[in-house]
Design a protein around this motif. Structure first.
Motif, PDB file in Angstrom:
ATOM      1  N   GLU B 101       0.833  -1.210   0.000  1.00 32.66           N
ATOM      2  CA  GLU B 101       0.000   0.000   0.000  1.00 32.66           C
ATOM      3  C   GLU B 101       0.864   1.256   0.000  1.00 32.66           C
ATOM      4  N   ALA B 104       2.691   2.008  -3.315  1.00 30.58           N
ATOM      5  CA  ALA B 104       1.794   2.534  -4.343  1.00 30.58           C
ATOM      6  C   ALA B 104       1.522   4.015  -4.109  1.00 30.58           C
ATOM      7  N   ILE B 105       1.300   4.379  -2.844  1.00 30.32           N
ATOM      8  CA  ILE B 105       0.993   5.778  -2.527  1.00 30.32           C
ATOM      9  C   ILE B 105       2.206   6.668  -2.804  1.00 30.32           C
ATOM     10  N   LYS B 107       4.563   6.154  -4.898  1.00 27.41           N
ATOM     11  CA  LYS B 107       4.767   6.259  -6.341  1.00 27.41           C
ATOM     12  C   LYS B 107       3.859   7.333  -6.934  1.00 27.41           C
ATOM     13  N   LEU B 108       2.591   7.330  -6.507  1.00 32.57           N
ATOM     14  CA  LEU B 108       1.659   8.327  -7.034  1.00 32.57           C
ATOM     15  C   LEU B 108       2.049   9.735  -6.584  1.00 32.57           C
ATOM     16  N   ASN B 109       2.452   9.868  -5.312  1.00 36.72           N
ATOM     17  CA  ASN B 109       2.883  11.179  -4.819  1.00 36.72           C
ATOM     18  C   ASN B 109       4.060  11.705  -5.636  1.00 36.72           C
ATOM     19  N   GLU B 111       4.858  10.824  -8.767  1.00 38.43           N
ATOM     20  CA  GLU B 111       4.399  11.157 -10.118  1.00 38.43           C
ATOM     21  C   GLU B 111       3.741  12.531 -10.151  1.00 38.43           C
ATOM     22  N   LYS B 112       2.946  12.793  -9.086  1.00 40.89           N
ATOM     23  CA  LYS B 112       2.270  14.099  -9.020  1.00 40.89           C
ATOM     24  C   LYS B 112       3.276  15.227  -8.908  1.00 40.89           C
ATOM     25  N   LYS B 115       4.986  15.924 -12.164  1.00 41.73           N
ATOM     26  CA  LYS B 115       4.102  16.638 -13.074  1.00 41.73           C
ATOM     27  C   LYS B 115       4.109  18.134 -12.770  1.00 41.73           C
TER      28      LYS B 115
END
Lengths: 231, 117
Positions: B101, B104-105, B107-109, B111-112, B115
């Motif tokens: 878990e 995954a979090i 990784k998204l943080n 990526e954001k 960006k």
């Protein structure tokens, strides 16, 4: 209210794009995140191609782990509520703003999107199981719930931390019973659900029986032995 | 307890000892992980060398055949082992879940953040 739409998806390559696009179109005021639960198909790839925010689990954790990941993410990023919209397309996001309004108006902790609050009841094995769980909740908490198995639930801020970090709080009917017993304010809101758009359902007859047994055992027996905690 | 059963117990226990100590020497087993096996092998040796213990105990408990009490003890030890293994397994599962878990979090943080930059 800052709401995160969590879309758990396991092997939903056939549905995920249309589900995510619908969320983007119907409720553009809310953020969303797809949780790819270790799918073996192209679910993750499709999400990346379309630029959807993706919580990509490296192994299959099951629905509980997938939804919990979304809640953890929501908690860390300061969201006030989380709503679960399944990756198979059966939940219609147009009801979410109405569910959120009910939550705010009544200061609720959990709003369940119910198929049976207003709609007519049909007779099938699945609804029989649902009815059994509703009765179990009524019996143990005194609260009338018409659609305990509905996955379309809006979780409010007060219960978000517990839901995100405590393994005993799975997004399942036993948790609804447990939350009510712990003093959470729970109401239902009438929604209409669709059949899954494509692909196969997770629930086989054998799985359903095991699921029912597990839920009833939790509601009637195991929950009473749990350590008392605050929400 | 018959002599063949005693020999069998002793052989089983000695074999367990040898195997466990070899595992420890090859660093395949940590000291605390070998604890259970050494203790249980020790109990079997004790019962094989001094069968009076078990005969006496069987008489006391009203177990007709002494060897049945040996079975009972072994079954009890196995059930305990399975119970604790199950708990360990659950703990491991929860740890893995949390790692999956959190990765995954993160990784998204990330990526954001990329960006936004």
């Amino acid at each position: 209210m800052k709401i995160l739409v969590v879309i758990p998806a396991y092997n939903e390559a056939q549905n995920i794009v249309s589900v995510a696009e619908e969320v983007k179109r119907v409720v553009p005021q809310y953020d969303f995140a797809v949780v790819n639960d270790g799918s073996r198909d192209e679910t993750a790839k499709l999400c990346r191609e379309h630029g959807y925010p993706l919580l990509d689990l490296s192994a299959n954790l099951g629905l509980t782990g997938a939804v919990q990941t979304g809640m953890r993410y929501a908690l860390e990023n300061g969201y006030d509520a989380v709503v679960q919209i399944d990756g198979d397309g059966q939940h219609d996001p147009r009801f979410v703003p109405e569910m959120a309004a009910l939550m705010e108006q009544k200061g609720l902790d959990l709003v369940i999107g119910s198929r049976f609050l207003e709609g007519k009841r049909t007779k099938s094995m699945r609804h029989f199981g649902n009815g059994l769980l509703n009765r179990a909740i009524k019996l143990t908490t005194g609260k009338r719930i018409t659609d305990a198995t509905s996955g379309m639930r809006l979780y409010g801020k007060r219960i978000l931390r517990t839901m995100a970090t405590d393994r005993d709080f799975s997004p399942e009917p036993d948790t609804v019973a447990y939350l009510i017993r712990r003093g959470a304010k729970v109401e239902e809101y009438p929604v209409v659900m669709r059949e899954r758009a494509a692909g196969e359902s997770y629930l086989s007859p054998w799985r359903s029986i095991r699921y029912m047994g597990h839920m009833l055992a939790c509601i009637f027996l195991i929950q009473w032995f749990r350590k008392r905690r605050n929400l | 307890m018959s002599v063949p059963v005693r020999i069998l117990l002793l052989a089983g226990a000695v074999w367990t000892f040898i195997y466990v100590f070899r595992c420890i020497r090859k660093d395949k087993m940590k000291d605390d992980e070998s604890f259970y096996w050494i203790i249980s092998a020790g109990v079997l040796v004790l019962l094989a060398v001094f069968p009076e213990i078990i005969t006496e105990l069987a008489g006391l408990l009203g177990v007709e055949s002494a060897v049945n009490l040996v079975f009972l003890i072994v079954i009890f030890m196995l059930i305990l082992k399975v119970f604790f293994m199950d708990r360990k397994l659950a703990a491991l599962r929860h740890q893995t879940t949390e790692v999956i878990e959190k990765t995954a979090i993160e990784k998204l943080n990330e990526e954001k953040k990329n960006k936004e930059d």
